[in-house]
Design a protein around this motif. Structure first.
Motif, PDB file in Angstrom:
ATOM      1  N   ASN A   1      35.785  47.806  80.903  1.00  0.00           N
ATOM      2  CA  ASN A   1      36.715  48.830  81.069  1.00  0.00           C
ATOM      3  C   ASN A   1      37.878  49.087  80.249  1.00  0.00           C
ATOM      4  O   ASN A   1      38.091  50.181  79.768  1.00  0.00           O
ATOM      5  CB  ASN A   1      37.234  48.731  82.482  1.00  0.00           C
ATOM      6  N   GLU A   2      38.256  48.041  79.646  1.00  0.00           N
ATOM      7  CA  GLU A   2      39.257  48.146  78.659  1.00  0.00           C
ATOM      8  C   GLU A   2      38.674  48.610  77.424  1.00  0.00           C
ATOM      9  O   GLU A   2      39.257  49.509  76.382  1.00  0.00           O
ATOM     10  CB  GLU A   2      39.759  46.513  78.327  1.00  0.00           C
TER      11      GLU A   2
ATOM     12  N   ILE B   1      49.079  41.053  66.814  1.00  0.00           N
ATOM     13  CA  ILE B   1      49.173  41.236  68.233  1.00  0.00           C
ATOM     14  C   ILE B   1      48.288  39.756  68.780  1.00  0.00           C
ATOM     15  O   ILE B   1      48.567  39.134  69.651  1.00  0.00           O
ATOM     16  CB  ILE B   1      48.418  42.276  68.737  1.00  0.00           C
ATOM     17  N   CYS B   2      46.961  39.580  68.259  1.00  0.00           N
ATOM     18  CA  CYS B   2      46.367  38.364  68.579  1.00  0.00           C
ATOM     19  C   CYS B   2      46.986  37.063  68.088  1.00  0.00           C
ATOM     20  O   CYS B   2      46.697  36.195  69.227  1.00  0.00           O
ATOM     21  CB  CYS B   2      44.740  38.441  67.732  1.00  0.00           C
TER      22      CYS B   2
ATOM     23  N   CYS C   1      42.839  36.217  83.848  1.00  0.00           N
ATOM     24  CA  CYS C   1      43.045  35.390  82.529  1.00  0.00           C
ATOM     25  C   CYS C   1      41.634  35.267  81.824  1.00  0.00           C
ATOM     26  O   CYS C   1      41.617  35.339  80.597  1.00  0.00           O
ATOM     27  CB  CYS C   1      43.331  33.887  83.114  1.00  0.00           C
ATOM     28  N   VAL C   2      40.544  35.524  82.476  1.00  0.00           N
ATOM     29  CA  VAL C   2      39.164  35.417  81.667  1.00  0.00           C
ATOM     30  C   VAL C   2      39.245  36.834  80.873  1.00  0.00           C
ATOM     31  O   VAL C   2      38.944  36.841  79.879  1.00  0.00           O
ATOM     32  CB  VAL C   2      38.035  35.435  82.607  1.00  0.00           C
ATOM     33  N   PHE C   3      39.487  37.748  81.709  1.00  0.00           N
ATOM     34  CA  PHE C   3      39.568  39.487  80.900  1.00  0.00           C
ATOM     35  C   PHE C   3      40.352  39.177  79.648  1.00  0.00           C
ATOM     36  O   PHE C   3      40.089  39.639  78.719  1.00  0.00           O
ATOM     37  CB  PHE C   3      40.008  40.520  82.039  1.00  0.00           C
ATOM     38  N   LEU C   4      41.743  38.405  79.770  1.00  0.00           N
ATOM     39  CA  LEU C   4      42.498  38.403  78.752  1.00  0.00           C
ATOM     40  C   LEU C   4      42.037  37.726  77.462  1.00  0.00           C
ATOM     41  O   LEU C   4      42.061  38.053  76.508  1.00  0.00           O
ATOM     42  CB  LEU C   4      43.920  37.955  79.282  1.00  0.00           C
TER      43      LEU C   4
ATOM     44  N   LEU D   1      48.949  42.520  74.176  1.00  0.00           N
ATOM     45  CA  LEU D   1      47.412  42.859  73.965  1.00  0.00           C
ATOM     46  C   LEU D   1      47.474  44.343  74.167  1.00  0.00           C
ATOM     47  O   LEU D   1      46.659  45.028  73.412  1.00  0.00           O
ATOM     48  CB  LEU D   1      46.476  42.300  74.767  1.00  0.00           C
ATOM     49  N   GLN D   2      48.144  44.896  74.735  1.00  0.00           N
ATOM     50  CA  GLN D   2      48.002  46.552  75.184  1.00  0.00           C
ATOM     51  C   GLN D   2      48.603  47.005  73.649  1.00  0.00           C
ATOM     52  O   GLN D   2      48.455  48.437  73.597  1.00  0.00           O
ATOM     53  CB  GLN D   2      48.935  46.896  76.249  1.00  0.00           C
ATOM     54  N   GLY D   3      49.259  46.538  72.985  1.00  0.00           N
ATOM     55  CA  GLY D   3      49.684  47.051  71.761  1.00  0.00           C
ATOM     56  C   GLY D   3      48.618  47.509  70.912  1.00  0.00           C
ATOM     57  O   GLY D   3      48.858  48.412  69.982  1.00  0.00           O
TER      58      GLY D   3
END
Length: 235
Positions: free
Chosen positions: A152-153, A60-61, A101-104, A45-47
């Motif tokens: 934050n992301e 990416i998704c 995991c929730v964040f991701l 995901l950082q891509g």
């Protein structure tokens, strides 16, 4: 010298402690596997933060969603190791893994649809139950902490979107995070850790607003021109 009854009593205590430690070790093994997969998903995901990320978002998704198959399997294995109705007794072992995991999951859903993930969608993506009474689930506090990690992301994505030449995305992100902030302000937060993390949301909002302001005054993302009103014919 201890009596026979005392020895039997303490032998049972030791049996209980040994069994408890075995369960905790099995849980720790499962949690470590989940954390490892979560790190791998995050790496993918950082891509989106890379210069070509905005163009590669779909792929990416897709890769990230496929990797959630492993997360669902690992959560199923973890749930099988948990004694019945003892979720909160061992909750500290997976608390932070659940939040990550929730964040991701939330980050993935946002990138796919520009929408905020629901608790039900998160549970489905992670392969856990939606309700506490149904078994292994995502605690509400953990779900909310995951959403705050997402904010934050988003502030980071707003900056990197401009670097990549996507000048419209920061405005979308600003609207999204503003709505998230408004939603959290409706809550009467009692959890100290959650409250402290929520207090940091204002800095994310401010950072994103500064990016939008900078892009706007530079004319990189001008507001859409309004259509001129139709002229009435002279009589």
């Amino acid at each position: 010298m201890a009596s026979t009854s005392t020895q039997e009593t303490f032998s049972k205590f030791q049996e209980y402690l040994t069994k408890d430690q075995d369960i905790r070790e099995e849980i720790r093994v499962s949690v470590r596997e989940i954390e490892q997969t979560a790190r791998e998903i995050l790496t993918v995901l950082q891509g989106v933060h890379q210069p070509t990320g905005c163009k590669d978002t779909v792929s990416i998704c897709k890769r990230s969603r496929e990797m959630f198959v492993n997360i669902r399997r690992q959560y199923k294995e973890l749930a099988a190791k948990l004694p019945a109705e003892q979720y909160y007794r061992f909750h500290d072992h997976w608390r932070f893994a659940n939040q990550r995991c929730v964040f991701l999951a939330a980050f993935l859903v946002y990138l796919e649809s520009d929408k905020l993930i629901t608790r039900e969608e998160a549970a489905e993506l992670l392969g856990v139950q939606q309700r506490r009474e149904d078994g292994f689930h995502i605690d509400l506090d953990d779900f909310l902490m995951g959403l705050l990690q997402l904010a934050n992301e988003m502030s980071r994505l707003a900056v990197n979107s401009v670097t990549a030449g996507d000048y419209s995305r920061p405005t979308k992100i600003a609207n999204f995070v503003a709505e998230l902030d408004a939603g959290f302000r409706l809550l009467n937060l009692k959890n100290d850790a959650l409250r402290k993390r929520f207090d940091g949301l204002k800095y994310d909002v401010k950072k994103i607003e500064e990016v939008v302001y900078d892009v706007t005054i530079r004319g990189l993302n001008p507001p859409p021109a309004q259509k001129p009103e139709a002229q009435t014919e002279e009589q």
